[in-house]
Design an enzyme around this catalytic site. Structure first.
Site, PDB file in Angstrom:
ATOM      1  N   GLU A   1       0.522  -0.926  -0.706  1.00 49.20           N
ATOM      2  CA  GLU A   1      -0.260  -0.361   0.203  1.00 49.20           C
ATOM      3  C   GLU A   1       0.930   1.273  -0.500  1.00 49.20           C
ATOM      4  O   GLU A   1       0.412   2.520  -0.350  1.00 49.20           O
ATOM      5  CB  GLU A   1      -0.881   0.196   1.171  1.00 49.20           C
ATOM      6  CG  GLU A   1      -1.730   0.791   0.928  1.00 49.20           C
ATOM      7  CD  GLU A   1      -1.406   2.691   1.759  1.00 49.20           C
ATOM      8  OE1 GLU A   1      -2.292   3.605   1.734  1.00 49.20           O
ATOM      9  OE2 GLU A   1      -0.026   2.686   2.615  1.00 49.20           O
ATOM     10  N   GLU A   2       1.388   1.417   0.705  1.00 50.91           N
ATOM     11  CA  GLU A   2       2.497   2.267   0.869  1.00 50.91           C
ATOM     12  C   GLU A   2       3.280   3.034  -0.439  1.00 50.91           C
ATOM     13  O   GLU A   2       3.950   4.028  -0.300  1.00 50.91           O
ATOM     14  CB  GLU A   2       3.533   2.034   1.686  1.00 50.91           C
ATOM     15  CG  GLU A   2       3.088   1.927   3.702  1.00 50.91           C
ATOM     16  CD  GLU A   2       2.527   2.999   4.438  1.00 50.91           C
ATOM     17  OE1 GLU A   2       2.815   4.159   3.299  1.00 50.91           O
ATOM     18  OE2 GLU A   2       2.076   3.570   5.139  1.00 50.91           O
TER      19      GLU A   2
ATOM     20  N   GLU B   1      -7.196   2.546   8.629  1.00 50.24           N
ATOM     21  CA  GLU B   1      -5.512   2.321   8.129  1.00 50.24           C
ATOM     22  C   GLU B   1      -5.239   4.081   9.640  1.00 50.24           C
ATOM     23  O   GLU B   1      -5.373   3.557  10.644  1.00 50.24           O
ATOM     24  CB  GLU B   1      -5.847   3.531   7.452  1.00 50.24           C
ATOM     25  CG  GLU B   1      -5.221   3.394   5.824  1.00 50.24           C
ATOM     26  CD  GLU B   1      -3.671   3.211   5.659  1.00 50.24           C
ATOM     27  OE1 GLU B   1      -3.165   4.007   6.455  1.00 50.24           O
ATOM     28  OE2 GLU B   1      -2.509   3.184   4.702  1.00 50.24           O
TER      29      GLU B   1
ATOM     30  N   HIS C   1       5.197   8.072   9.665  1.00 45.77           N
ATOM     31  CA  HIS C   1       6.636   7.563   8.861  1.00 45.77           C
ATOM     32  C   HIS C   1       7.672   7.642   9.275  1.00 45.77           C
ATOM     33  O   HIS C   1       8.639   7.977   8.451  1.00 45.77           O
ATOM     34  CB  HIS C   1       6.276   8.467   7.258  1.00 45.77           C
ATOM     35  CG  HIS C   1       4.742   7.446   5.823  1.00 45.77           C
ATOM     36  ND1 HIS C   1       4.898   8.549   4.923  1.00 45.77           N
ATOM     37  CD2 HIS C   1       4.216   6.859   7.012  1.00 45.77           C
ATOM     38  CE1 HIS C   1       3.829   7.556   4.465  1.00 45.77           C
ATOM     39  NE2 HIS C   1       3.154   6.793   5.302  1.00 45.77           N
TER      40      HIS C   1
END
Length: 976
Positions: free
Chosen positions: A252-253, A278, A351
């Protein structure tokens, strides 16, 4: 906290003093309010329109509603001490710790380890559920390790950047829990198999992380919540009626790759609704980001602690939020109907290496898990037809047609959901009915001769004599002070943007800006202002489906009622004619240089029981002690018709200001205001303030949390500051009609707060260890020349401060450029040599390029060592491409009208060789570019020394994240 309150209140005080000076110079008749009568004759009235009741009650109402909003926004409801039936919170927390031990992006060996661990956990939970049930009535469980699917697609419709083609090989894991009402056949085994009956429910969570984050909330909590859903719905008493598909997707990233690959799995034809869980923050409450329609949103409303507003969906729709989640694929490509639930703050940990189990909590886990359980339970238990049937979308699922919705929570404990059409209908009704009601009220007041507003004078019908009403006094004070205070508030936003634009990054509440205005005609002006806003909101509701303007509808409704009350108060006044007659009689009994020493005639006396509030008695005006200027025949004064001119003059002249009848708070107001209802203000305040505080307070906090740290990504800080300034005015606007009754204590206190916060905001350093500035890293290597550049991308001037702390930049040239990085600068220097491949640079990538005979096609063969991700970049876009062995999907185009400028290649196999056939455009005279491979695994120390060095020596207030898919990029140039 207030930034401009002091300035606003100062302007208000200046206006008030100027107005009072005008009153004294013109000798305006003072007011005698009913509360003064009550205060002097019956005792204290706790809700009178006097300073202390207004100050105390208004402050208490605001505090009573604002404090819980702030508490709810920042405190996560505690997890239960004992795990509820069907879930195990201790097990979930242990799973989260295991999952987040290492970085695990798709292009890493740890990702394979996570994949295998997930399979073991799924099999273990499934086995334990069967053993726990002890019967054969439990649902069938099917586990799919999807290591066969691949897909070629492009970025069309995903991002507004250059067209990028993608080839991806799936590593998804799927679990199908068959529902009691599902088709009992294994229809997916047939190549042309189709499900029958009602559609199922999909719950999706991606298990890959970024290369610089451990992925606790992005998306570890989502993964372990999905594991607990498997446990819950295989526990007796919780078996689903409709089928449930749990999708653990990978990749997904990097480009929502796993969700796109799911389109090729047979189960993608079965699921009609979905829940995507998410993470875009690092803890806190899980927020309902988006929803496709009203019908599916109602199932989220069953959660114990709902949290979210339709504002987020509108922000995505209008492009204010540019990042995407798998929701985009499920909704836009498949046509499924569902929800997007995610963590959203703090973005400074998103992140980065602080997205770990240490910086989240079991409470956050439970908040997401409990929402997922209730939402999914409602969806799998629903047996109606709302999610089945033709919806007119060719090529997409036949899952019925939903309606656009409006939703928001109340204090994180209840949830409002209704259709946008309902909001539109109420908006139109209010736009029409509210003005008509006010117009009808005004006409009635004029008919009854009680319309004091907008009137400066009245004329006696029998004589034509003129008496001042002062009805226009203060008419333009509201827009004047609103304009001044708003300009000052926004001016402070520009000042912060110029002097210290990132102070909001660590101190979001120090930049909030309340304002204060006067009450004269305030509700009428507010009515007009909110009516215009509602017109705009209604247009956007109808034409663009924007629902976040719902607060304007409620705001206008409250203001309309409060305004109407102001007009209804006028019915309690005497007619202007009666008031004028009484004023002339009182004036004739007041000493002045041109008074007539005559008594009034009988027909000049007011009628018994007049609207003035009591029978006229000459003794009423003889309450002053005699002085040397007092008339000897004071009680015998009269005025003839010939003397009405002098009477009119004196009606603006000296009037008794006995303190017992005219307290200092009201001595300068119009005399006719003594008949207004003293306690009506509290009704007006309660009709407007609470709903505005709740709706706009929650919206303001949500907007602040979602945006206050986007500056590190290149977002505009000015938009945030101006947005907060406007919200500040709107939230404090209900106080404006009453603020002149506040005592000096609160304005003085807020003035000092203004000074303190302004000094802090202008001088404080904007970042800290808990609110770090994110800078993005990449290392680029030319494998032919050996040129090696390490780079950091971040906002100026702070990026220069960070780069100077890196030892390897000492004595070396550092090149910084800002073009093409979205408001940020990229600083590069000669980096330390990476060790991602144990071989010379030239051996990192193997590639071959062969030209076809037609001169229109070229074949690329590319492979990289110790990687499974490579790219082909073209200086000029190509027309089309095809990866050998891949499939395409007509729902997902793999090229665009302007061609493809980049091809990304992802394989589940390490050191795979891709064969790519490229079709050039007719204009492709310049056939050159790069073949590139990327490396993203930074779990072993000394593999990427340049990144290790930055982590060791960068300031504590700096956080490192990835710039692109790869931490290290190695490339060869080609030219045909």
């Amino acid at each position: 906290m207030p930034l401009s309150t002091g300035l606003t209140l100062s302007s208000l005080n200046v206006m008030e003093k100027a107005d009072n000076h005008y009153n004294m110079m013109t000798k305006q008749p003072p007011a005698l309010s009913p509360v003064d009568m009550v205060s002097s004759r019956r005792g204290f009235n706790p809700i009178a329109f006097t300073p202390w009741p207004v100050t105390i009650l208004s402050s208490l109402v605001y505090l009573a509603f604002i404090i819980p909003i702030i508490v709810v926004h920042h405190l996560v409801p505690p997890a239960p001490k004992e795990s509820p039936e069907g879930v195990d919170l201790k097990e979930a927390w242990h799973d989260l710790q295991h999952l987040t031990r290492q970085y695990h992006p798709y292009n890493s060996h740890s990702n394979d380890e996570v994949h295998q661990w997930l399979l073991k956990r799924i099999h273990a939970i499934s086995a334990s559920s069967s053993a726990r049930s002890g019967d054969t009535t439990g649902p069938d469980i099917f586990i799919f390790d999807d290591n066969q699917t691949n897909l070629t697609f492009s970025s069309v419709g995903v991002a507004a950047k250059s067209i990028t083609g993608v080839y991806f090989e799936s590593k998804n894991i799927l679990v199908y829990i068959r529902g009691a009402e599902d088709d009992q056949e294994e229809w997916w085994e047939s190549p042309d198999g189709e499900p029958s009956g009602k559609g199922g429910v999909l719950v999706n969570a991606h298990y890959d992380s970024v290369s610089t984050g451990y992925g606790a909330t992005d998306n570890g909590v989502g993964v372990i919540s999905t594991l607990q859903l498997l446990k819950y719905f295989t526990t007796p008493g919780h078996y689903p009626r409709k089928g449930l598909v749990l999708l653990f997707n990978d990749g997904e990233e990097d480009f929502l790759n796993g969700a796109y690959a799911f389109s090729q799995h047979p189960l993608s034809k079965f699921t009609h609704t979905f829940l995507n869980i998410e993470g875009a923050g690092a803890g806190g409450r899980a927020v309902l980001f988006r929803s496709t329609d009203t019908e599916v949103t109602r199932f989220y409303g069953n959660t114990e602690h709902p949290f979210g507003t339709v504002l987020a969906r509108d922000a995505f729709q209008l492009g204010f939020i540019r990042s995407e989640t798998d929701y985009h694929v499920f909704d836009g490509v498949f046509g499924m109907r569902g929800l997007d639930v995610a963590f959203m703050e703090p973005r400074s940990r998103y992140h980065t290496d602080q997205d770990d189990a240490r910086h989240t909590s079991i409470d956050s886990v439970w908040h997401m898990l409990s929402a997922a359980i209730k939402t999914t339970e409602g969806l799998v238990s629903y047996t109606g037809d709302a999610f089945d049937g033709d919806n007119g979308n060719d090529g997409k699922l036949n899952n019925g047609a939903g309606t656009l919705g409006v939703w928001f929570d109340f204090y994180g404990s209840s949830f409002a959901v209704f259709e946008l059409n309902t909001l539109f209908g109420h908006s139109v009704a209010l736009l029409v009915v509210a003005p008509l009601l006010l117009i009808a009220t005004c006409v009635t007041l004029y008919t009854l001769d009680k319309m004091y507003m907008f009137s400066m004078y009245t004329y006696l019908s029998e004589s034509g004599g003129q008496v001042s009403l002062y009805g226009l006094r203060g008419l333009f004070r509201f827009p004047l002070i609103l304009g001044i205070s708003t300009a000052l508030t926004i001016g402070l936003a520009f000042l912060l943007m110029k002097a210290n634009p990132f102070i909001i990054y660590s101190s979001p509440y120090a930049v909030w800006n309340p304002s204060a205005l006067h009450r004269a005609y305030a509700f009428t002006w507010m009515f007009g202002m909110m009516w215009v806003l509602l017109v705009i909101a209604t247009v956007y509701q109808k034409q663009h489906g924007i629902a976040s303007s719902y607060f304007i509808v409620f705001y206008f409704a409250g203001v309309s009622i409060a305004t109407w009350i102001s007009y209804l108060e006028l019915f309690g006044l005497p007619t202007t004619q009666d008031y004028a007659r009484r004023q002339i009689r009182i004036t004739d009994r007041t000493p002045s240089s041109d008074s007539r020493l005559l008594a009034p005639s009988a027909d000049e006396l007011p009628p018994s029981g007049s609207a003035a509030g009591h029978d006229f008695n000459p003794e009423d005006v003889e309450d002053e002690e005699p002085t040397e200027s007092t008339s000897l025949l004071r009680g015998q004064q009269r005025t003839t018709f010939a003397n009405y001119a002098s009477a009119r003059s004196n009606s603006d002249g000296n009037i008794s200001t006995n303190a017992s009848l005219h307290p200092k708070d009201h001595r300068l107001e119009q005399r006719w205001s003594i008949n207004l209802i003293s306690s009506a203000w509290i009704l007006q305040f309660l009709f407007v303030a609470p709903i505005v505080i709740i709706l706009l307070g929650q919206l303001g906090l949500f907007l602040t949390s979602a945006t206050y740290q986007i500056g590190a990504d290149g977002g505009s800080q000015l938009v945030i500051y101006v947005g907060i300034a406007v919200l500040s005015v709107l939230i404090l606007l209900p106080l404006f009609p009453f603020i002149h009754r506040f005592t000096y204590h609160i304005p003085t206190f807020l003035l000092f707060v203004l000074i303190g916060t302004l000094v802090y905001n202008l001088t404080a350093f904007p970042f800290s260890h808990s609110n770090r500035l994110k800078v993005a890293f990449v290392q680029e290597i030319d494998l032919e020349t050996g040129k090696n550049q390490a780079s950091l991308v971040g906002v100026e001037p702070y990026i220069h401060d960070i780069v100077r702390t890196i030892p390897s930049t000492t004595g070396k040239e550092v090149s910084c450029i800002s073009r093409g990085y979205g408001g940020r600068a990229k600083c590069s220097w000669d980096g330390l040599k990476p060790r991602v491949v144990d071989a010379p640079y030239k051996e990192w990538i193997t590639y071959n390029i062969s030209q076809a005979k037609d001169d229109k096609h070229t074949r690329f063969e590319i492979s990289g060592k110790n990687t499974r991700a490579c790219k082909i970049l073209f200086d000029s876009p190509i027309a089309d491409f095809k990866v050998l062995g891949s499939v395409t999907d007509e729902r997902i185009p793999h090229t665009g009208p302007k061609g493809v400028s980049e091809i990304r290649l992802w394989s589940r196999t390490w050191e795979n060789t891709w064969t790519v056939d490229v079709e050039w455009t007719k204009k492709n005279a310049n056939r050159q570019g790069k073949v590139m491979c990327i490396w993203s695994d930074d779990n072993d120390l000394k593999v990427i020394p340049a990144l290790d060095e930055i982590r060791n020596f960068a300031p504590a207030w700096a956080a490192i994240t990835k710039l692109r898919d790869g931490l290290v990029e190695g490339s060869h140039s080609f030219k045909l």
